[in-house]
Write a protein that holds these residues in place. Structure first.
Motif, PDB file in Angstrom:
ATOM      1  N   GLY A 235      -3.949   5.545 -10.702  1.00  0.00           N
ATOM      2  CA  GLY A 235      -4.017   4.706  -9.523  1.00  0.00           C
ATOM      3  C   GLY A 235      -4.055   3.229  -9.845  1.00  0.00           C
ATOM      4  N   PHE A 236      -4.388   2.481  -8.819  1.00  0.00           N
ATOM      5  CA  PHE A 236      -4.291   1.028  -8.893  1.00  0.00           C
ATOM      6  C   PHE A 236      -5.594   0.369  -8.475  1.00  0.00           C
ATOM      7  CE2 PHE A 236      -0.120   2.782  -8.213  1.00  0.00           C
ATOM      8  CZ  PHE A 236       0.640   2.112  -9.162  1.00  0.00           C
ATOM      9  N   TYR A 237      -5.888  -0.724  -9.138  1.00  0.00           N
ATOM     10  CA  TYR A 237      -6.924  -1.655  -8.706  1.00  0.00           C
ATOM     11  C   TYR A 237      -6.216  -2.960  -8.383  1.00  0.00           C
ATOM     12  CZ  TYR A 237     -10.784   1.358 -10.043  1.00  0.00           C
ATOM     13  OH  TYR A 237     -11.670   2.408 -10.110  1.00  0.00           O
ATOM     14  N   LEU A 238      -6.571  -3.557  -7.256  1.00  0.00           N
ATOM     15  CA  LEU A 238      -5.914  -4.778  -6.805  1.00  0.00           C
ATOM     16  C   LEU A 238      -6.826  -5.978  -7.018  1.00  0.00           C
ATOM     17  CD1 LEU A 238      -4.375  -3.340  -3.540  1.00  0.00           C
ATOM     18  CD2 LEU A 238      -3.308  -3.599  -5.782  1.00  0.00           C
ATOM     19  N   TYR A 239      -6.246  -7.066  -7.467  1.00  0.00           N
ATOM     20  CA  TYR A 239      -7.004  -8.285  -7.744  1.00  0.00           C
ATOM     21  C   TYR A 239      -7.257  -9.044  -6.443  1.00  0.00           C
ATOM     22  CZ  TYR A 239      -8.212 -12.800  -9.784  1.00  0.00           C
ATOM     23  OH  TYR A 239      -8.851 -13.961 -10.116  1.00  0.00           O
ATOM     24  N   LYS A 240      -8.536  -9.198  -6.100  1.00  0.00           N
ATOM     25  CA  LYS A 240      -8.932  -9.933  -4.896  1.00  0.00           C
ATOM     26  C   LYS A 240     -10.271 -10.607  -5.160  1.00  0.00           C
ATOM     27  CE  LYS A 240      -6.893  -6.708  -1.575  1.00  0.00           C
ATOM     28  NZ  LYS A 240      -7.157  -5.767  -0.478  1.00  0.00           N
TER      29      LYS A 240
ATOM     30  N   ILE B  83       0.824  -1.211   0.000  1.00  0.00           N
ATOM     31  CA  ILE B  83       0.000   0.000   0.000  1.00  0.00           C
ATOM     32  C   ILE B  83       0.858   1.261   0.000  1.00  0.00           C
ATOM     33  CG2 ILE B  83      -1.777   1.295   1.241  1.00  0.00           C
ATOM     34  CD1 ILE B  83      -2.748  -1.320  -0.169  1.00  0.00           C
ATOM     35  N   ALA B  84       1.901   1.289   0.792  1.00  0.00           N
ATOM     36  CA  ALA B  84       2.785   2.457   0.833  1.00  0.00           C
ATOM     37  C   ALA B  84       3.409   2.706  -0.542  1.00  0.00           C
ATOM     38  CB  ALA B  84       3.879   2.256   1.881  1.00  0.00           C
TER      39      ALA B  84
ATOM     40  N   GLY C 158      -7.572   0.516  -5.168  1.00  0.00           N
ATOM     41  CA  GLY C 158      -6.382   0.656  -4.344  1.00  0.00           C
ATOM     42  C   GLY C 158      -5.973   2.121  -4.280  1.00  0.00           C
ATOM     43  N   PRO C 159      -4.736   2.395  -3.883  1.00  0.00           N
ATOM     44  CA  PRO C 159      -4.256   3.778  -3.803  1.00  0.00           C
ATOM     45  C   PRO C 159      -4.361   4.490  -5.155  1.00  0.00           C
ATOM     46  CG  PRO C 159      -2.777   2.334  -2.626  1.00  0.00           C
ATOM     47  CD  PRO C 159      -3.738   1.442  -3.374  1.00  0.00           C
TER      48      PRO C 159
END
Length: 147
Positions: free
Chosen positions: A42-47, A21-22, A54-55
């Motif tokens: 920014g970001f999208y996280l795969y879950k 995340i940082a 994401g951030p």
């Protein structure tokens, strides 16, 4: 985009830091400050078989994107860069910000595992060039290697 400084700056930000995340937070801020004529980075996280916000830097955004939906979900599903000159012509485009007209999305893959995507939007049509794509691929490579 200044290719001479963005990669060295990213490397300096990532030095001795391995928190996901940082690193994504600083990476999105660096992109947002360094790339002219964009309105979201920014970001999208795969879950759990979807992309989760994401951030990022920019206006509020969609929080859940199904795999295969919109530019981000399609990029994640196909695991390939998508550079879209006019998002309004992209089948299934998800309009989080109606001011966005072009987009580039790059998958984040480490050891053949999808981590998420980097998403950058612009209010201009055809904003992202092949040179931007090359630089952003290098950016993602440096970022993913730090994780």
């Amino acid at each position: 985009m200044n290719t001479n400084t963005i990669i060295p700056t990213l490397k300096a930000l990532l030095e001795n830091e391995h928190d996901l995340i940082a690193n994504l937070a600083n990476a999105s801020a660096l992109l947002y400050q360094s790339i002219p004529n964009i309105n979201w980075a920014g970001f999208y996280l795969y879950k759990n078989n979807e992309l989760i916000l994401g951030p990022f830097q920019g206006k509020i955004a969609c929080m859940h994107i199904p795999m295969g939906k919109g530019v981000c979900g399609t990029c994640a599903e196909q695991r390939k860069v998508l550079r879209i000159d006019n998002v309004h012509q992209f089948s299934g485009h998800i309009a989080c910000d109606s001011n966005s007209n072009s987009e580039i999305v790059i998958p984040l893959i480490k050891e053949n595992t999808l981590l998420g995507v980097l998403d950058i939007d612009s209010p201009s049509f055809s904003r992202f060039s092949e040179d931007d794509e090359i630089l952003l691929n290098q950016f993602v490579d440096v970022l993913v290697s730090s994780l």
